[in-house]
Design a protein around this motif. Structure first.
Motif, PDB file in Angstrom:
ATOM      1  N   LYS A   3      -1.837  -4.749  -3.271  1.00 21.88           N
ATOM      2  CA  LYS A   3      -2.330  -4.404  -1.952  1.00 21.88           C
ATOM      3  C   LYS A   3      -3.716  -3.824  -2.131  1.00 21.88           C
ATOM      4  O   LYS A   3      -3.993  -3.153  -3.115  1.00 21.88           O
ATOM      5  CB  LYS A   3      -1.425  -3.363  -1.290  1.00 21.88           C
ATOM      6  CG  LYS A   3      -0.067  -3.876  -0.904  1.00 21.88           C
ATOM      7  CD  LYS A   3       0.691  -2.772  -0.191  1.00 21.88           C
ATOM      8  CE  LYS A   3       2.000  -3.267   0.352  1.00 21.88           C
ATOM      9  NZ  LYS A   3       2.698  -2.220   1.106  1.00 21.88           N
ATOM     10  N   PRO A 130      -3.274   2.043  -0.674  1.00 23.40           N
ATOM     11  CA  PRO A 130      -3.234   0.946   0.293  1.00 23.40           C
ATOM     12  C   PRO A 130      -2.714   1.505   1.621  1.00 23.40           C
ATOM     13  O   PRO A 130      -2.244   2.644   1.673  1.00 23.40           O
ATOM     14  CB  PRO A 130      -2.228  -0.036  -0.321  1.00 23.40           C
ATOM     15  CG  PRO A 130      -1.402   0.785  -1.237  1.00 23.40           C
ATOM     16  CD  PRO A 130      -2.248   1.938  -1.691  1.00 23.40           C
ATOM     17  N   LYS A 136      -0.191   2.787   7.991  1.00 25.05           N
ATOM     18  CA  LYS A 136       0.101   1.362   8.116  1.00 25.05           C
ATOM     19  C   LYS A 136       0.625   1.068   9.525  1.00 25.05           C
ATOM     20  O   LYS A 136       0.274   0.061  10.132  1.00 25.05           O
ATOM     21  CB  LYS A 136       1.132   0.951   7.070  1.00 25.05           C
ATOM     22  CG  LYS A 136       1.485  -0.520   7.067  1.00 25.05           C
ATOM     23  CD  LYS A 136       2.470  -0.804   5.946  1.00 25.05           C
ATOM     24  CE  LYS A 136       3.066  -2.174   6.016  1.00 25.05           C
ATOM     25  NZ  LYS A 136       4.120  -2.349   5.006  1.00 25.05           N
TER      26      LYS A 136
END
Length: 159
Positions: A3, A130, A136
């Motif tokens: 990622k 990431p 996210k």
């Protein structure tokens, strides 16, 4: 599977509120594969459905395996969408199958926990990571001098 790593310090802002749903299973008897494997196999089709159909309300999820325990964190847009999914066709079929297969079956256990997080009641930091977790699900935002501490990030959320 790599990622992209985002250098620097980031946070996620929770302006609308979010539902954090933790779900998983525990293998209690390794040799009873025929009893726990079907339970484990029921989850991937639901995860795939949620990943493809973002309109169902699951913003993102993270999976962890530290056998004998599996652990998944899901981030949902709303409690109503989480409950609607739990009453949907794929989940109801999996739940019915689970109850049939696990009657008097102590070879496998399952669990879930639900947390309703209102705006201003979460804070996060990600350094050289990431996209993960709340960032996210909600999007990442670079940390500034006014959001450099956990206390500042929580106060900023409340304003």
């Amino acid at each position: 599977m790599s990622k992209e790593i985002f250098s620097g310090r980031f946070t996620a802002e929770n302006h609308e509120g979010i539902v954090v749903f933790v779900i998983g299973m525990r293998i209690n008897k390794w040799r009873a594969v025929h009893k726990w494997l079907p339970v484990m196999a029921a989850m991937p089709p639901m995860i795939k459905e949620l990943a493809i159909h973002k309109e169902l309300g699951c913003l993102s999820s993270e999976n962890f395996f530290k056998l004998p325990l599996t652990f998944m964190i899901q981030y949902w847009r709303s409690e109503d969408e989480l409950h609607a999914y739990s009453r949907g066709q794929k989940h109801l079929a999996a739940w019915k199958n689970f109850k049939q297969k696990t009657k008097d079956n102590d070879a496998v256990g399952i669990y879930h926990e639900t947390y309703l997080i209102s705006p201003g009641h979460s804070e996060s930091i990600y350094v050289n990571m990431p996209e993960f977790g709340l960032a996210k699900a909600l999007g990442k935002k670079e940390i500034t001098p006014s959001t450099s501490s956990a206390r500042q990030r929580l106060k900023k959320e409340v304003q």
